[in-house]
Design an enzyme around this catalytic site. Structure first.
Site, mmCIF file in Angstrom:
data_model
loop_
_atom_site.group_PDB
_atom_site.id
_atom_site.type_symbol
_atom_site.label_atom_id
_atom_site.label_comp_id
_atom_site.label_asym_id
_atom_site.label_seq_id
_atom_site.Cartn_x
_atom_site.Cartn_y
_atom_site.Cartn_z
ATOM 1 N N LYS A 14 0.832 -1.215 0.000
ATOM 2 C CA LYS A 14 0.000 0.000 0.000
ATOM 3 C C LYS A 14 0.868 1.267 0.000
ATOM 4 O O LYS A 14 0.644 2.180 -0.779
ATOM 5 C CB LYS A 14 -0.938 0.014 1.229
ATOM 6 C CG LYS A 14 -1.917 -1.148 1.267
ATOM 7 C CD LYS A 14 -2.939 -1.015 2.404
ATOM 8 C CE LYS A 14 -2.346 -1.136 3.789
ATOM 9 N NZ LYS A 14 -1.795 -2.473 4.094
ATOM 10 N N ARG A 89 -9.862 0.289 8.583
ATOM 11 C CA ARG A 89 -9.430 -1.079 8.887
ATOM 12 C C ARG A 89 -10.489 -1.859 9.642
ATOM 13 O O ARG A 89 -10.275 -3.028 9.944
ATOM 14 C CB ARG A 89 -8.167 -1.036 9.736
ATOM 15 C CG ARG A 89 -6.865 -1.192 8.939
ATOM 16 C CD ARG A 89 -5.737 -0.813 9.867
ATOM 17 N NE ARG A 89 -4.525 -1.528 9.656
ATOM 18 C CZ ARG A 89 -3.397 -0.959 9.213
ATOM 19 N NH1 ARG A 89 -3.374 0.294 8.864
ATOM 20 N NH2 ARG A 89 -2.299 -1.669 9.124
ATOM 21 N N ARG A 128 11.537 -4.994 4.625
ATOM 22 C CA ARG A 128 11.216 -3.566 4.454
ATOM 23 C C ARG A 128 12.143 -2.674 5.284
ATOM 24 O O ARG A 128 12.458 -2.968 6.429
ATOM 25 C CB ARG A 128 9.773 -3.322 4.889
ATOM 26 C CG ARG A 128 9.417 -1.858 4.907
ATOM 27 C CD ARG A 128 7.956 -1.622 4.815
ATOM 28 N NE ARG A 128 7.216 -2.098 5.970
ATOM 29 C CZ ARG A 128 5.879 -2.076 6.034
ATOM 30 N NH1 ARG A 128 5.175 -1.644 5.013
ATOM 31 N NH2 ARG A 128 5.268 -2.519 7.101
ATOM 32 N N ARG A 161 11.117 -1.109 10.915
ATOM 33 C CA ARG A 161 10.057 -0.849 11.886
ATOM 34 C C ARG A 161 10.054 -1.945 12.949
ATOM 35 O O ARG A 161 10.182 -3.125 12.614
ATOM 36 C CB ARG A 161 8.695 -0.859 11.171
ATOM 37 C CG ARG A 161 8.336 0.474 10.596
ATOM 38 C CD ARG A 161 7.141 0.414 9.704
ATOM 39 N NE ARG A 161 5.987 -0.296 10.263
ATOM 40 C CZ ARG A 161 4.805 -0.372 9.646
ATOM 41 N NH1 ARG A 161 4.626 0.205 8.487
ATOM 42 N NH2 ARG A 161 3.802 -1.031 10.186
ATOM 43 N N ARG A 172 -0.149 -9.249 13.000
ATOM 44 C CA ARG A 172 -0.755 -8.219 12.147
ATOM 45 C C ARG A 172 -1.549 -8.856 11.005
ATOM 46 O O ARG A 172 -2.618 -8.367 10.634
ATOM 47 C CB ARG A 172 0.329 -7.282 11.596
ATOM 48 C CG ARG A 172 0.883 -6.359 12.696
ATOM 49 C CD ARG A 172 2.193 -5.726 12.305
ATOM 50 N NE ARG A 172 2.104 -4.888 11.143
ATOM 51 C CZ ARG A 172 3.125 -4.657 10.311
ATOM 52 N NH1 ARG A 172 4.309 -5.220 10.521
ATOM 53 N NH2 ARG A 172 2.968 -3.873 9.285
HETATM 54 P P1 AMP Z 1 0.675 0.424 9.009
HETATM 55 O O1 AMP Z 1 1.836 1.350 8.875
HETATM 56 O O2 AMP Z 1 -0.492 0.805 8.156
HETATM 57 O O3 AMP Z 1 1.067 -1.029 8.852
HETATM 58 O O4 AMP Z 1 0.160 0.578 10.525
HETATM 59 C C1 AMP Z 1 1.010 0.293 11.621
HETATM 60 C C2 AMP Z 1 0.195 0.138 12.882
HETATM 61 O O5 AMP Z 1 -0.493 1.368 13.160
HETATM 62 C C3 AMP Z 1 -0.902 -0.915 12.830
HETATM 63 O O6 AMP Z 1 -0.419 -2.214 13.119
HETATM 64 C C4 AMP Z 1 -1.859 -0.406 13.902
HETATM 65 O O7 AMP Z 1 -1.366 -0.667 15.201
HETATM 66 C C5 AMP Z 1 -1.798 1.105 13.685
HETATM 67 N N1 AMP Z 1 -2.802 1.560 12.685
HETATM 68 C C6 AMP Z 1 -2.563 2.102 11.461
HETATM 69 N N2 AMP Z 1 -3.725 2.389 10.829
HETATM 70 C C7 AMP Z 1 -4.706 2.002 11.682
HETATM 71 C C8 AMP Z 1 -6.133 2.003 11.610
HETATM 72 N N3 AMP Z 1 -6.784 2.436 10.522
HETATM 73 N N4 AMP Z 1 -6.822 1.530 12.675
HETATM 74 C C9 AMP Z 1 -6.193 1.092 13.779
HETATM 75 N N5 AMP Z 1 -4.862 1.024 13.910
HETATM 76 C C10 AMP Z 1 -4.118 1.490 12.871
#
Ligand code: AMP
Length: 223
Positions: A14, A89, A128, A161, A172
């Site tokens: 994404k 999400r 990554r 990360r 996740r």
């Molecule tokens: P990402 O960078 O999109 O993989 O997000 C990293 C982490 O941020 C996720 O594992 C969640 O803990 C939190 N997070 C990001 N977007 C959301 C969302 N829309 N709802 C809830 N938690 C989120």
């Protein structure tokens, strides 16, 4: 206001696709994960609330997310065109987003579902690397920087990360299956969903998305 959503599991690409599409279309990239990491880094109230959930790969509560996103929609550069990456999400987030967008006279015009095998997802996440300074995404094998550990764009330091470690990755992916996957049928029944093979290289997948946005006529005055 027009919203395009990139939906898909962690590691589907994404962030990488969003960067390419943003550069080609002028849509603003809204990545809730990046916004949360920034909030954690700056030690804000939102960051303090989110940190524990993020470390374990759980979702941050919907109420925290809704506020973050509303504030973002109200502080855009004025283009009114947003490419959402990592939001919504949950069903509740999807409802809240539809409401916020409608209140601002806009719509969600398309949802692209990025599909890749579990094997690809895990290998993408473990490899990554991200620039600490500008946030650009790299991969040690698929998209390496010209100089190891250094961002091509800004010379910043690349890091992994903390939630891209094997154990958190598994959680996740499970959280995606349990809480996010249901959105596929929501957007399918609204006639907005388009599936994109994300096992292919990022430029090819991004081109398909841009072509589709073009066919829909939503790029008319950004080009
Ligand atoms: P990402 O960078 O999109 O993989 O997000 C990293 C982490 O941020 C996720 O594992 C969640 O803990 C939190 N997070 C990001 N977007 C959301 C969302 N829309 N709802 C809830 N938690 C989120």
């Amino acid at each position: 206001m027009d919203i395009v959503v990139l939906l898909g599991p962690p590691g589907a690409g994404k962030g990488t696709l969003a960067e390419i599409i943003r550069d080609k279309t002028g849509y603003e990239h809204v990545a809730t994960g990046d916004m949360l990491r920034d909030a954690v880094h700056r030690g804000t109230e939102t960051g303090k609330k989110a940190e524990g959930y993020m470390k374990s790969g759980e979702l941050v509560p919907d109420s925290v997310m809704a506020k973050l996103v509303e504030d973002r929609l109200d502080s855009g550069s004025g283009s009114g065109r947003y490419l959402f990456d990592g939001y919504p999400r949950t069903e509740h987030q999807a409802e809240l987003l539809e409401k916020s967008v409608a209140e601002r006279g806009g719509q969600i015009s398309r949802v692209f579902l990025l599909e890749a095998s579990r094997e690809t997802l895990i290998s993408r996440l473990t490899g990554r690397r991200i620039c600490r300074k500008c946030g650009r995404n790299y991969h040690v094998v698929n998209r390496p920087p010209r100089r190891e550990g250094i961002c091509d764009e800004c010379g910043g330091e690349l890091y992994q990360r903390p939630d891209d470690k094997k154990k958190t990755i598994e959680n996740r992916l499970d959280v995606y299956d349990e809480q996010t996957k249901g959105l596929v049928s929501r957007y399918e029944s609204q006639g907005k969903l388009e599936r994109v093979n994300s096992d292919q290289d990022a430029d090819t997948a991004a081109d398909k998305i841009v072509e589709s946005m073009n066919r829909m006529g939503i790029l008319r005055d950004t080009e």
